[in-house]
Design an enzyme around this catalytic site. Sequence first.
Site, PDB file in Angstrom:
ATOM      1  N   HIS A 140      70.446  17.112  53.811  1.00  0.00           N
ATOM      2  CA  HIS A 140      71.137  16.892  55.085  1.00  0.00           C
ATOM      3  C   HIS A 140      70.138  16.996  56.222  1.00  0.00           C
ATOM      4  O   HIS A 140      69.081  17.626  56.094  1.00  0.00           O
ATOM      5  CB  HIS A 140      72.276  17.895  55.271  1.00  0.00           C
TER       6      HIS A 140
ATOM      7  N   HIS B 191      79.480  17.827  60.589  1.00  0.00           N
ATOM      8  CA  HIS B 191      78.213  17.687  59.873  1.00  0.00           C
ATOM      9  C   HIS B 191      78.474  17.086  58.500  1.00  0.00           C
ATOM     10  O   HIS B 191      79.552  17.259  57.923  1.00  0.00           O
ATOM     11  CB  HIS B 191      77.551  19.061  59.731  1.00  0.00           C
TER      12      HIS B 191
ATOM     13  N   CYS C 154      72.637  13.740  60.952  1.00  0.00           N
ATOM     14  CA  CYS C 154      73.285  14.035  59.672  1.00  0.00           C
ATOM     15  C   CYS C 154      74.023  12.834  59.105  1.00  0.00           C
ATOM     16  O   CYS C 154      73.870  12.491  57.932  1.00  0.00           O
ATOM     17  CB  CYS C 154      74.223  15.234  59.824  1.00  0.00           C
TER      18      CYS C 154
END
Length: 630
Positions: A596, A584, A529
């Site tokens: 993402h 994240h 990520c």
Amino acid sequence: MALKNPAKSPFVSNVRLFCVVLCMAVSGIYAGAAENGASPTFDDLTMSPELYTPMEIPGAALPFVPKDGKPLAGLTILLDPAGGQEATADAKVTTATLAADASVLTTGHLYHALVTAGAKVTTTRWDAAPQPLSERSKRVAEQDPDLVLTVRHLPDEIETALPMAQGESNEGLAAEAARMLSKALGFDVQVAVSGKAPVHATVWFGSADETTHAQRLATRGFHREESRALYEAIVAGWKDHNSGAETAASAPPAVAPTGDFRDKLPAWPKLHDGIRSYSRTLWPLARPAETAAEVQKMLEVYQRFVITEPVFFLLDAQVDKTDEGWVLSGKSSHPFLTSATKELMLSVGCDPVVNRMETLPSARLGEKRFGIVRVPMAMTWASARQGDSVQSQLLLGEPLWLLDESDDGFALLVQGGEGYIGWVRADQVTRVAGPEFDRWLNAQKTSVPRDGWAGNLRIPAGARLPLMVDGANLRLPPGALPDIDALAVDQAKSLVGTGRLGKMAAFVAAEFLTTPYVYGGRSRLGLDCSGITSAAWSAAGVTLPRDARQQVLCGQLVATPWHQPDLRAGDVLFFMDPSGKVFHAGISIGGKRFLHSSPPEVQLSSLDPADPLYTALWHKHFAMARRMAE
């Protein structure tokens, strides 16, 4: 309510230095009265709606994630992507190069489906670097997998693939697998299967027409189809070929008692894994909690050392032990911080927990839950008492997210553009409602590189003020100066942020769509990520730290869990796990959509419930968004 200001490490200071944008010098600043009077709705500001319109990205779709339980639980699988070659000066990009990359993409994607289905999976190669056959054969011997799966995309890759296992070939299983794969993909797939311990399968996704084959390998997302077809073939084939191993794996091994008092708590099995881990660290005592004071101490340690940047995420919790049970009161800025605090208490035997925590912003703020700094400089403090431990300083025009106000109305609890939370005098802030705030926040801005003056009002260096539609004036916050609401700035257009860097970063990120998630990766063959956010912004000329928990320190705050306006392309979104840590990151393509990397792949998601790409999970975990450059 008092805020704590943890010691700032040299690392944090260095990270923030990455985020400083040096501006051109203003040749002259002088005050000028607005010709027609400023509208409180800020209709006179220059907007760039194209920066907030989602980019068109072909091929965006929700990824395949198995939902059939754990049919492969207990099985071990070694994935072996064939190919890979050393770089040489005279080498050219050929079909062989594409084929070698294709095998890594397919196995990288397949890895996550198999893990979700309960298998224990490893791979011989994650990137373009070749692995010698001796090393790969050694992996087979050391790991003793139930299944070795070699994936090839060219016939001559047999020389770079693991040799087939010794033993009779299983032509029936191979034929059935080839039939399933060919039907699912629409072209002939060759399969060979041999051996029993381990079973070794080699799959060749090829084509007699090299041109057609090369075009297919260059098509975005081809490996998605191959991965899903392989997954379904493995699940179906394993039931017939090795049902004994699957039956043995269906009964989970018994867990031996550890002697920890937590094992006997009714709530323990239901707690988040992160909470259980932190509980053992934060509460080393061999007994349950007995007093409110010792639980309070545990929560203070949790706030200081577990929560990502306590100055960005507010937790002010108090614990009392009464006839009702363990009473938890106070305030937090994210629902997960409230739930994590309650779960930590349950994990050390505080039961029942009477939860009276308030998740901010407070309802008593009313409609005007946003603000704009109306004075040149405003200090923020740790409590509503002026002078109580400085948190940070706000500058003229800075947008503020209001969280609470003191009982006497003297101070407001705010989160400023840099992310810090603190108390500021209410008379230094102009309060506005959401629509007006969004226009001020998203208008084109000019950064002031040195102090200037409007009458006797200082315009401090570092202030960022919106450009008006006439292109020659900067808007002052309402209430900053009587009868004056604009500044004329020579060469203002040359100082205005255009959003070009963010747009460039978003375009770069879009090129990674469908790339497999690989922890630690930063390349087209696999990335995680923070890998995609750092790679995208690096291509735009801005260096971000490596991890999401470090990247959240950079840039300008532009969205919070309680207020999520349309984002600009390139804005970076951050997400919090149930233990209170930022875990994240993603990058906006404009509006509510963002790219993402999350298993199994780089994917497009949305924070808009009406969008077909909306996922409630990410909406729930959203913590903030930050703008890395104007």
